[in-house]
Design a protein around this motif. Structure first.
Motif, PDB file in Angstrom:
ATOM      1  N   ARG A 107      22.652  35.205 -13.149  1.00  0.00           N
ATOM      2  CA  ARG A 107      21.943  36.018 -12.168  1.00  0.00           C
ATOM      3  C   ARG A 107      22.923  36.945 -11.460  1.00  0.00           C
ATOM      4  O   ARG A 107      23.959  36.513 -10.965  1.00  0.00           O
ATOM      5  CB  ARG A 107      21.230  35.133 -11.153  1.00  0.00           C
ATOM      6  CG  ARG A 107      20.391  35.884 -10.110  1.00  0.00           C
ATOM      7  CD  ARG A 107      19.714  34.865  -9.203  1.00  0.00           C
ATOM      8  NE  ARG A 107      18.824  35.491  -8.240  1.00  0.00           N
ATOM      9  CZ  ARG A 107      19.205  35.909  -7.034  1.00  0.00           C
ATOM     10  NH1 ARG A 107      20.478  35.776  -6.656  1.00  0.00           N
ATOM     11  NH2 ARG A 107      18.341  36.466  -6.205  1.00  0.00           N
ATOM     12  N   PHE A 152      23.028  39.722  -8.382  1.00  0.00           N
ATOM     13  CA  PHE A 152      22.334  40.334  -7.246  1.00  0.00           C
ATOM     14  C   PHE A 152      23.270  41.301  -6.534  1.00  0.00           C
ATOM     15  O   PHE A 152      24.441  41.005  -6.300  1.00  0.00           O
ATOM     16  CB  PHE A 152      21.867  39.277  -6.237  1.00  0.00           C
ATOM     17  CG  PHE A 152      21.492  39.878  -4.907  1.00  0.00           C
ATOM     18  CD1 PHE A 152      20.255  40.465  -4.726  1.00  0.00           C
ATOM     19  CD2 PHE A 152      22.392  39.896  -3.848  1.00  0.00           C
ATOM     20  CE1 PHE A 152      19.910  41.046  -3.509  1.00  0.00           C
ATOM     21  CE2 PHE A 152      22.068  40.474  -2.631  1.00  0.00           C
ATOM     22  CZ  PHE A 152      20.818  41.052  -2.455  1.00  0.00           C
ATOM     23  N   ASN A 183      22.848  44.397  -3.229  1.00  0.00           N
ATOM     24  CA  ASN A 183      21.936  45.120  -2.341  1.00  0.00           C
ATOM     25  C   ASN A 183      22.043  46.636  -2.508  1.00  0.00           C
ATOM     26  O   ASN A 183      21.382  47.386  -1.796  1.00  0.00           O
ATOM     27  CB  ASN A 183      22.169  44.724  -0.874  1.00  0.00           C
ATOM     28  CG  ASN A 183      23.571  45.082  -0.386  1.00  0.00           C
ATOM     29  OD1 ASN A 183      24.479  45.272  -1.180  1.00  0.00           O
ATOM     30  ND2 ASN A 183      23.747  45.145   0.925  1.00  0.00           N
ATOM     31  N   ILE A 225      23.395  47.921  -9.861  1.00  0.00           N
ATOM     32  CA  ILE A 225      22.540  47.261 -10.856  1.00  0.00           C
ATOM     33  C   ILE A 225      22.206  48.240 -11.981  1.00  0.00           C
ATOM     34  O   ILE A 225      22.195  47.881 -13.168  1.00  0.00           O
ATOM     35  CB  ILE A 225      21.244  46.740 -10.204  1.00  0.00           C
ATOM     36  CG1 ILE A 225      21.571  45.655  -9.166  1.00  0.00           C
ATOM     37  CG2 ILE A 225      20.281  46.208 -11.256  1.00  0.00           C
ATOM     38  CD1 ILE A 225      22.206  44.412  -9.727  1.00  0.00           C
ATOM     39  N   ASN A 277      17.328  45.198  -7.456  1.00  0.00           N
ATOM     40  CA  ASN A 277      18.539  44.550  -6.922  1.00  0.00           C
ATOM     41  C   ASN A 277      18.989  43.336  -7.730  1.00  0.00           C
ATOM     42  O   ASN A 277      20.068  42.800  -7.478  1.00  0.00           O
ATOM     43  CB  ASN A 277      18.310  44.102  -5.471  1.00  0.00           C
ATOM     44  CG  ASN A 277      18.024  45.259  -4.544  1.00  0.00           C
ATOM     45  OD1 ASN A 277      16.893  45.501  -4.173  1.00  0.00           O
ATOM     46  ND2 ASN A 277      19.046  46.013  -4.184  1.00  0.00           N
ATOM     47  N   ILE A 278      18.165  42.893  -8.677  1.00  0.00           N
ATOM     48  CA  ILE A 278      18.470  41.642  -9.371  1.00  0.00           C
ATOM     49  C   ILE A 278      18.286  41.771 -10.888  1.00  0.00           C
ATOM     50  O   ILE A 278      17.288  42.318 -11.364  1.00  0.00           O
ATOM     51  CB  ILE A 278      17.567  40.493  -8.873  1.00  0.00           C
ATOM     52  CG1 ILE A 278      17.770  40.261  -7.365  1.00  0.00           C
ATOM     53  CG2 ILE A 278      17.850  39.202  -9.639  1.00  0.00           C
ATOM     54  CD1 ILE A 278      16.803  39.258  -6.772  1.00  0.00           C
ATOM     55  N   GLN A 308      18.531  38.990 -14.189  1.00  0.00           N
ATOM     56  CA  GLN A 308      18.704  37.581 -14.540  1.00  0.00           C
ATOM     57  C   GLN A 308      18.564  37.410 -16.050  1.00  0.00           C
ATOM     58  O   GLN A 308      17.493  37.587 -16.619  1.00  0.00           O
ATOM     59  CB  GLN A 308      17.690  36.696 -13.814  1.00  0.00           C
ATOM     60  CG  GLN A 308      17.927  35.214 -14.082  1.00  0.00           C
ATOM     61  CD  GLN A 308      17.451  34.327 -12.961  1.00  0.00           C
ATOM     62  OE1 GLN A 308      16.876  34.803 -11.987  1.00  0.00           O
ATOM     63  NE2 GLN A 308      17.693  33.032 -13.071  1.00  0.00           N
TER      64      GLN A 308
END
Length: 257
Positions: free
Chosen positions: A154, A156, A158, A163, A190-191, A193
């Motif tokens: 994962r 992450f 901000n 990203i 923002n993520i 995975q």
């Protein structure tokens, strides 16, 4: 006699109609204004330029302010011709609309002040202040690895642009065709995975964009993310556990910029 009268009335009506049409065309043409701003020609309507009373452009059009003409008889304004399109768009739309990535806020604010458009000047300065505040905000990056194929890796951050950089570096190859980043791994802006490996037996594989022969594993994906973070100016905050042997084998890595 009656026929002649009707014919004359018809001719008079046609002349009157043509006269009205030509007057309308004339009024329409005179409502169009051509401006030469720093060598760039802009054509717009009179009502657009006079939208804000007491502005520089309204003063020119209504004869309150003297303005030179170029050799073709167009109003000549010795200002930034490229930035003037944003001035004109503001007059047309009534709000500040700028392209993504616009970085000339200070220059545009100066142009707005020159054209005596206080509403625009305030809007540009407000936008500029918000951008400066955003630049001072801390950017966090977290890379966590559960070492479990079902959970995966994962990432992450901000800052969505980081990203986006990760996604641009990794692509899915299917039957010798680059399909781009697999959106199934994109949770949000923002993520990311990576929950499992891409199965090469199905003819698909996850690779680095510059080397489509290099098949990615979760470990290599983590290494790429770490290297990209360091290149982008992130600092590692995590105290590394020496028993893990390598930064790549750490369960969680935290970066700040």
């Amino acid at each position: 006699m009656e026929r002649k009268t009707n014919r004359r009335e018809k001719e008079c009506e046609e002349k009157h109609s043509n006269s009205e049409g030509s007057e309308q065309d004339k009024d329409y043409k005179t409502s169009l204004i051509t401006l030469n701003v720093g060598g760039y020609l802009y054509i717009t309507q009179k009502q657009t330029l006079t939208k804000y009373p007491d502005s520089f452009l309204e003063g020119i059009i209504n004869g309150k302010i003297m303005c030179p003409f170029d050799t073709d008889g167009h109003y000549f304004i010795d200002r930034d011709g490229l930035l003037f399109r944003h001035i004109l768009n503001f007059l047309r739309n009534g709000e500040l609309l700028l392209p993504e990535g616009f970085r000339e806020n200070q220059l545009l604010a100066q142009e707005a002040d020159f054209f005596q458009l206080k509403v625009l000047s305030d809007a540009v300065k407000s936008r500029w202040e918000k951008e400066q505040l955003a630049c001072r905000e801390t950017t966090f990056l977290e890379i966590t690895d559960s070492h479990d194929r079902s959970q995966g890796l994962r990432i992450f951050c901000n800052a969505p642009d980081f990203i986006a950089k990760i996604k641009s570096r990794i692509v899915l190859v299917s039957k010798s065709r680059l399909d781009g980043f697999p959106e199934e791994f994109s949770v949000s802006s923002n993520i990311i995975q990576f929950k499992y490996f891409i199965k090469s037996e199905n003819g698909t594989r996850l690779v680095l964009k510059e080397d489509n022969t290099f098949v990615c594993t979760l470990e290599t994906l983590k290494f790429e993310a770490i290297m990209m973070a360091l290149k982008c100016g992130f600092r590692l905050l995590t105290s590394l556990d020496c028993s893990k042997g390598s930064i790549v084998h750490s369960d969680a890595l935290h970066f700040i910029k």
